[in-house]
Write a protein that holds these residues in place. Structure first.
Motif, PDB file in Angstrom:
ATOM      1  N   PHE A 180      -5.543  -0.665   2.113  1.00 22.32           N
ATOM      2  CA  PHE A 180      -5.855  -0.012   0.840  1.00 22.32           C
ATOM      3  C   PHE A 180      -4.619   0.677   0.276  1.00 22.32           C
ATOM      4  N   ILE A 181      -3.815   1.278   1.129  1.00 22.52           N
ATOM      5  CA  ILE A 181      -2.572   1.909   0.680  1.00 22.52           C
ATOM      6  C   ILE A 181      -1.657   0.866   0.045  1.00 22.52           C
ATOM      7  N   ASP A 182      -1.572  -0.306   0.673  1.00 19.95           N
ATOM      8  CA  ASP A 182      -0.774  -1.395   0.103  1.00 19.95           C
ATOM      9  C   ASP A 182      -1.266  -1.754  -1.296  1.00 19.95           C
ATOM     10  N   GLN A 183      -2.584  -1.754  -1.462  1.00 21.04           N
ATOM     11  CA  GLN A 183      -3.160  -2.070  -2.764  1.00 21.04           C
ATOM     12  C   GLN A 183      -2.790  -1.010  -3.798  1.00 21.04           C
ATOM     13  N   VAL A 184      -2.844   0.256  -3.400  1.00 22.33           N
ATOM     14  CA  VAL A 184      -2.482   1.341  -4.312  1.00 22.33           C
ATOM     15  C   VAL A 184      -1.010   1.221  -4.721  1.00 22.33           C
ATOM     16  N   LEU A 185      -0.151   0.902  -3.767  1.00 20.10           N
ATOM     17  CA  LEU A 185       1.269   0.736  -4.075  1.00 20.10           C
ATOM     18  C   LEU A 185       1.490  -0.431  -5.044  1.00 20.10           C
ATOM     19  N   GLU A 186       0.685  -1.470  -4.913  1.00 22.14           N
ATOM     20  CA  GLU A 186       0.783  -2.591  -5.840  1.00 22.14           C
ATOM     21  C   GLU A 186       0.332  -2.171  -7.238  1.00 22.14           C
ATOM     22  N   TRP A 187      -0.729  -1.384  -7.323  1.00 21.30           N
ATOM     23  CA  TRP A 187      -1.156  -0.866  -8.629  1.00 21.30           C
ATOM     24  C   TRP A 187      -0.029  -0.055  -9.269  1.00 21.30           C
ATOM     25  N   LYS A 188       0.606   0.766  -8.462  1.00 24.29           N
ATOM     26  CA  LYS A 188       1.702   1.593  -8.970  1.00 24.29           C
ATOM     27  C   LYS A 188       2.847   0.721  -9.474  1.00 24.29           C
ATOM     28  N   ARG A 189       3.153  -0.355  -8.734  1.00 21.83           N
ATOM     29  CA  ARG A 189       4.223  -1.262  -9.149  1.00 21.83           C
ATOM     30  C   ARG A 189       3.900  -1.908 -10.498  1.00 21.83           C
ATOM     31  N   ILE A 190       2.657  -2.315 -10.666  1.00 16.01           N
ATOM     32  CA  ILE A 190       2.250  -2.938 -11.923  1.00 16.01           C
ATOM     33  C   ILE A 190       2.489  -1.996 -13.102  1.00 16.01           C
TER      34      ILE A 190
END
Length: 258
Positions: free
Chosen positions: A15-25
């Motif tokens: 889930f943390i990886d997913q949040v970091l991907e959202w931030k990157r977007i």
């Protein structure tokens, strides 16, 4: 950035990886990112990962201020999201109230039974005989066409504005305690007011859920924002962990739903 994982449980890393991907977007594409509905623990994680970033801001909305499950919008600092950006749709369930009743688990089970994941739904709201729920707009038409029964009860759905939600008065008991550890058995012992040995039995017998998932490992570590459900004793949210006392015990605060 890899150091961020040390503050969370191993099973939370995807889930943390997913949040970091959202931030990157948001940072690379200069646009808002809307999430599905997040439970309280996931909201804590998103808030911790995004932090006080100057590049990415964060807002939550679940349809009403006290909502448990909320969608998040991550956005650049020059954009200000409004209510429509959260894309929420509220429904009222019409059913023969004089001849049938609908329980929370029945409505949730029927919603899951139409083939959508839990993250597409927000809170289920029960007030007297009124049954309402919130979903994301992208699945609203599908939900309308597919949800025709709750258990054996025939139902129909009516779209309502969020302002028509009948939110029952919140009845929450705040409880402070000190515990020897943040293990599941120690916290179950606290909320159930039983011995740790009896709490371990509850856990091992599958009578305890953390964030709506059964956990049978007494050593499982809890964190701020976790929802703890102990069959026969109710639901508790671990609202805060205030650090340790001089004797090495953890100061914690629970919110119990009455």
């Amino acid at each position: 950035m890899s150091d961020i994982y040390q503050h969370f449980r191993k099973d939370e890393e995807p889930f943390i990886d997913q949040v970091l991907e959202w931030k990157r977007i948001v940072t690379e594409q200069y646009r808002m990112k809307l999430t599905d509905f997040l439970d309280p623990r996931e909201q804590v994680i998103v808030t911790s990962v995004i932090g006080r970033s100057d590049e990415v801001k964060l807002a939550f909305c679940g349809g009403y201020p006290e909502a448990e499950r909320k969608r998040a919008v991550l956005y650049p600092e020059y954009i200000e999201p409004d209510a429509e950006d959260f894309q929420l749709q509220a429904w009222e369930v019409a059913y023969p109230e004089k001849f049938a009743s609908i329980e929370h688990r029945e409505l949730l089970g029927s919603l899951m039974g139409i083939g959508l994941k839990r993250q597409k739904f927000g809170d289920l709201i029960f007030s007297g005989e009124t049954r309402q729920f919130i979903c994301s707009e992208d699945v609203a038409d599908f939900v309308f066409s597919q949800l025709t029964h709750v258990g054996r009860v025939k139902v129909s759905l009516e779209k309502i504005p969020l302002s028509k939600l009948k939110i029952p008065e919140q009845d929450v008991e705040m409880r402070d305690d000190t515990v020897s550890s943040l293990r599941l058995d120690a916290l179950c012992s606290s909320v159930s007011r039983q011995s740790r040995q009896k709490a371990q039995t509850l856990v091992k017998n599958g009578l305890v859920k953390v964030n709506w998932k059964m956990v049978d490992d007494p050593s499982y570590s809890l964190a701020e924002g976790d929802m703890l459900s102990v069959r026969g004793f109710g639901r508790f949210t671990l609202k805060s962990i205030e650090g340790k006392t001089k004797k090495g015990k953890w100061r914690v605060t629970f919110a119990k739903q009455k």
